[in-house]
Design an enzyme around this catalytic site. Structure first.
Site, mmCIF file in Angstrom:
data_model
loop_
_atom_site.group_PDB
_atom_site.id
_atom_site.type_symbol
_atom_site.label_atom_id
_atom_site.label_comp_id
_atom_site.label_asym_id
_atom_site.label_seq_id
_atom_site.Cartn_x
_atom_site.Cartn_y
_atom_site.Cartn_z
ATOM 1 N N SER A 15 0.835 -1.209 0.000
ATOM 2 C CA SER A 15 0.000 0.000 0.000
ATOM 3 C C SER A 15 0.869 1.257 0.000
ATOM 4 O O SER A 15 2.036 1.221 0.417
ATOM 5 C CB SER A 15 -0.870 -0.023 1.279
ATOM 6 O OG SER A 15 -1.653 1.138 1.380
ATOM 7 N N LEU A 17 3.118 4.350 0.190
ATOM 8 C CA LEU A 17 4.508 4.689 -0.139
ATOM 9 C C LEU A 17 5.303 3.440 -0.494
ATOM 10 O O LEU A 17 6.122 3.455 -1.427
ATOM 11 C CB LEU A 17 5.153 5.414 1.051
ATOM 12 C CG LEU A 17 4.412 6.647 1.588
ATOM 13 C CD1 LEU A 17 5.224 7.311 2.706
ATOM 14 C CD2 LEU A 17 4.121 7.654 0.479
ATOM 15 N N ASP A 36 4.206 -7.453 3.771
ATOM 16 C CA ASP A 36 3.126 -6.682 4.401
ATOM 17 C C ASP A 36 2.218 -7.645 5.147
ATOM 18 O O ASP A 36 2.193 -8.842 4.875
ATOM 19 C CB ASP A 36 2.330 -5.931 3.317
ATOM 20 C CG ASP A 36 1.584 -4.716 3.844
ATOM 21 O OD1 ASP A 36 1.951 -3.591 3.459
ATOM 22 O OD2 ASP A 36 0.631 -4.901 4.629
ATOM 23 N N ASP A 59 4.821 -9.856 9.295
ATOM 24 C CA ASP A 59 4.601 -8.922 10.400
ATOM 25 C C ASP A 59 5.981 -8.423 10.812
ATOM 26 O O ASP A 59 6.812 -9.208 11.298
ATOM 27 C CB ASP A 59 3.906 -9.643 11.560
ATOM 28 C CG ASP A 59 3.676 -8.710 12.749
ATOM 29 O OD1 ASP A 59 4.243 -7.596 12.772
ATOM 30 O OD2 ASP A 59 2.933 -9.099 13.659
ATOM 31 N N TYR A 161 2.751 8.304 18.046
ATOM 32 C CA TYR A 161 3.273 8.271 16.667
ATOM 33 C C TYR A 161 4.568 9.076 16.562
ATOM 34 O O TYR A 161 5.549 8.626 15.964
ATOM 35 C CB TYR A 161 2.195 8.822 15.722
ATOM 36 C CG TYR A 161 2.539 8.717 14.258
ATOM 37 C CD1 TYR A 161 2.496 7.500 13.593
ATOM 38 C CD2 TYR A 161 2.900 9.851 13.538
ATOM 39 C CE1 TYR A 161 2.811 7.407 12.242
ATOM 40 C CE2 TYR A 161 3.208 9.773 12.187
ATOM 41 C CZ TYR A 161 3.169 8.543 11.545
ATOM 42 O OH TYR A 161 3.478 8.461 10.200
ATOM 43 N N THR A 196 -2.207 8.558 0.818
ATOM 44 C CA THR A 196 -2.188 7.096 0.919
ATOM 45 C C THR A 196 -3.388 6.660 1.749
ATOM 46 O O THR A 196 -4.097 7.491 2.318
ATOM 47 C CB THR A 196 -0.912 6.606 1.637
ATOM 48 O OG1 THR A 196 -0.979 7.034 2.999
ATOM 49 C CG2 THR A 196 0.366 7.126 1.005
HETATM 50 N N1 NAD Z 1 1.037 9.038 4.293
HETATM 51 C C1 NAD Z 1 1.634 9.972 4.988
HETATM 52 O O1 NAD Z 1 1.225 11.122 4.966
HETATM 53 C C2 NAD Z 1 2.845 9.652 5.817
HETATM 54 C C3 NAD Z 1 3.555 10.721 6.379
HETATM 55 C C4 NAD Z 1 4.677 10.465 7.145
HETATM 56 C C5 NAD Z 1 5.089 9.158 7.343
HETATM 57 N N2 NAD Z 1 4.383 8.140 6.806
HETATM 58 C C6 NAD Z 1 4.869 6.779 7.058
HETATM 59 O O2 NAD Z 1 5.074 6.134 5.828
HETATM 60 C C7 NAD Z 1 4.948 4.723 6.001
HETATM 61 C C8 NAD Z 1 4.006 4.196 4.933
HETATM 62 O O3 NAD Z 1 2.702 4.690 5.201
HETATM 63 P P1 NAD Z 1 1.598 4.879 4.077
HETATM 64 O O4 NAD Z 1 1.174 6.288 4.152
HETATM 65 O O5 NAD Z 1 2.055 4.297 2.804
HETATM 66 O O6 NAD Z 1 0.412 4.040 4.761
HETATM 67 P P2 NAD Z 1 -0.408 2.769 4.260
HETATM 68 O O7 NAD Z 1 -1.377 2.523 5.356
HETATM 69 O O8 NAD Z 1 -0.896 2.980 2.871
HETATM 70 O O9 NAD Z 1 0.692 1.620 4.232
HETATM 71 C C9 NAD Z 1 1.247 1.064 5.395
HETATM 72 C C10 NAD Z 1 1.345 -0.442 5.197
HETATM 73 O O10 NAD Z 1 2.001 -0.998 6.348
HETATM 74 C C11 NAD Z 1 1.407 -2.254 6.583
HETATM 75 N N3 NAD Z 1 1.669 -2.675 7.958
HETATM 76 C C12 NAD Z 1 1.162 -2.140 9.098
HETATM 77 N N4 NAD Z 1 1.620 -2.820 10.152
HETATM 78 C C13 NAD Z 1 2.415 -3.803 9.671
HETATM 79 C C14 NAD Z 1 3.174 -4.847 10.279
HETATM 80 N N5 NAD Z 1 3.195 -5.026 11.610
HETATM 81 N N6 NAD Z 1 3.894 -5.664 9.486
HETATM 82 C C15 NAD Z 1 3.867 -5.510 8.149
HETATM 83 N N7 NAD Z 1 3.163 -4.563 7.514
HETATM 84 C C16 NAD Z 1 2.448 -3.722 8.280
HETATM 85 C C17 NAD Z 1 -0.069 -2.039 6.303
HETATM 86 O O11 NAD Z 1 -0.744 -3.273 6.077
HETATM 87 C C18 NAD Z 1 -0.012 -1.151 5.075
HETATM 88 O O12 NAD Z 1 -0.091 -1.888 3.872
HETATM 89 C C19 NAD Z 1 4.449 4.522 7.434
HETATM 90 O O13 NAD Z 1 5.545 4.199 8.261
HETATM 91 C C20 NAD Z 1 3.908 5.889 7.802
HETATM 92 O O14 NAD Z 1 3.948 6.111 9.201
HETATM 93 C C21 NAD Z 1 3.270 8.351 6.031
#
Ligand code: NAD
Length: 255
Positions: A15, A17, A36, A59, A161, A196
């Protein structure tokens, strides 16, 4: 480090990023394992990519599960890079209407975002250490961790967070310093607000507020912009030990 001909592990690769990194690295000729918890979305990404790609249900907090993903990546080619994108977002006030912050929730967020990232980093570094060095600089691998601008200006309700992402940011330099002798670079990317699933789940009022705080361009980031930076980090050997903000100059307000 070159993408083509090498294998890369992307956690959270089903999913957002992470998925954007999987797609971009694969298009550049890399083999990619999307690791994932979300099997449905992960299988869909892997079958969209086809050859040189696979999904491994993982995980990141579980050592055996992460080792299995690393082993799967190593079967596709030498594991030369990891992008840690697995993460969760949850929040609460420290003293809210219903009483003090739930301690279990705080621990869960830190466990997935920080302990999970470290778990992948340590096991991937051990796998990379066993590989022969490549290129003029003798590189063995590159590890990219995903922090957040919340590491620096966490909002009210983001204690858990922000603490988790602060830990990710803070371990970048000591990890880069230690793994340098193995030819492994460690870089963190601290995204601003990206479009996202994680942000789509936020309240519309929160989304509008955050988009409005992004200076230029005044919009959410596109996950492909994150993937472009991740590719550059992999390819540019001078990037090491740094936390790179990718945020359109957003500085999040207290709320
Ligand atoms: N989207 C934003 O604005 C943003 C901003 C800053 C940081 N981030 C960080 O970027 C990263 C990616 O987030 P995203 O926005 O793509 O979110 P997203 O929810 O689209 O993707 C996160 C993915 O992590 C997976 N995941 C969660 N827990 C897990 C685990 N224990 N083991 C394996 N997979 C697991 C989820 O199933 C999901 O597919 C995260 O670390 C998030 O904190 C996102």
């Amino acid at each position: 480090m070159q993408l083509a001909g090498h294998s890369f592990l992307v956690t959270g690769g089903a999913s957002g990023l992470g998925a954007a990194c999987a797609v971009r690295f694969h298009a550049a000729g890399a083999s990619v394992i999307a690791a994932d918890r979300d099997a449905a979305k992960g299988e869909a990404i892997a079958s969209q990519l086809g050859e040189r790609a696979a999904f491994v249900e993982t995980d990141v907090t579980d050592p055996d599960s992460v080792q299995a993903a690393i082993d799967a990546a190593s079967r596709l080619g030498p594991l030369r890079g990891v992008v840690n994108c697995a993460g969760i977002l949850d929040g609460a006030r420290i003293v809210g209407r219903e009483g003090p912050h739930d301690l279990e929730m705080f621990a869960r967020v830190v466990n997935v975002n920080l302990v999970g990232t470290f778990n992948v980093l340590r096991l991937a570094a051990a796998a990379m250490a066993a590989l022969p060095p490549v290129g003029d600089d003798g590189e063995r691998g590159v590890i990219i961790n995903t922090a957040s601008v919340a590491a620096f200006e966490g909002q009210i309700g983001q204690a858990a967070y922000a603490a988790s992402k602060g830990g990710v940011a803070s371990m970048t330099l000591p990890a880069a310093r230690e793994l340098a002798k193995l030819g492994i670079r460690v870089v963190a990317i601290a995204p601003g607000i990206f479009e996202t699933a994680m942000m789509q789940a936020a309240l519309e009022s929160v989304r509008e507020s955050l988009a409005g705080q992004t200076v230029f361009p005044p919009r959410f980031g596109d996950p492909r912009e994150f993937a472009a930076l991740a590719q550059h980090v992999i390819e540019n050997p001078m990037l090491n030990g740094a936390v790179l903000r990718l945020d359109g100059a957003v500085r999040m307000a207290a709320r």
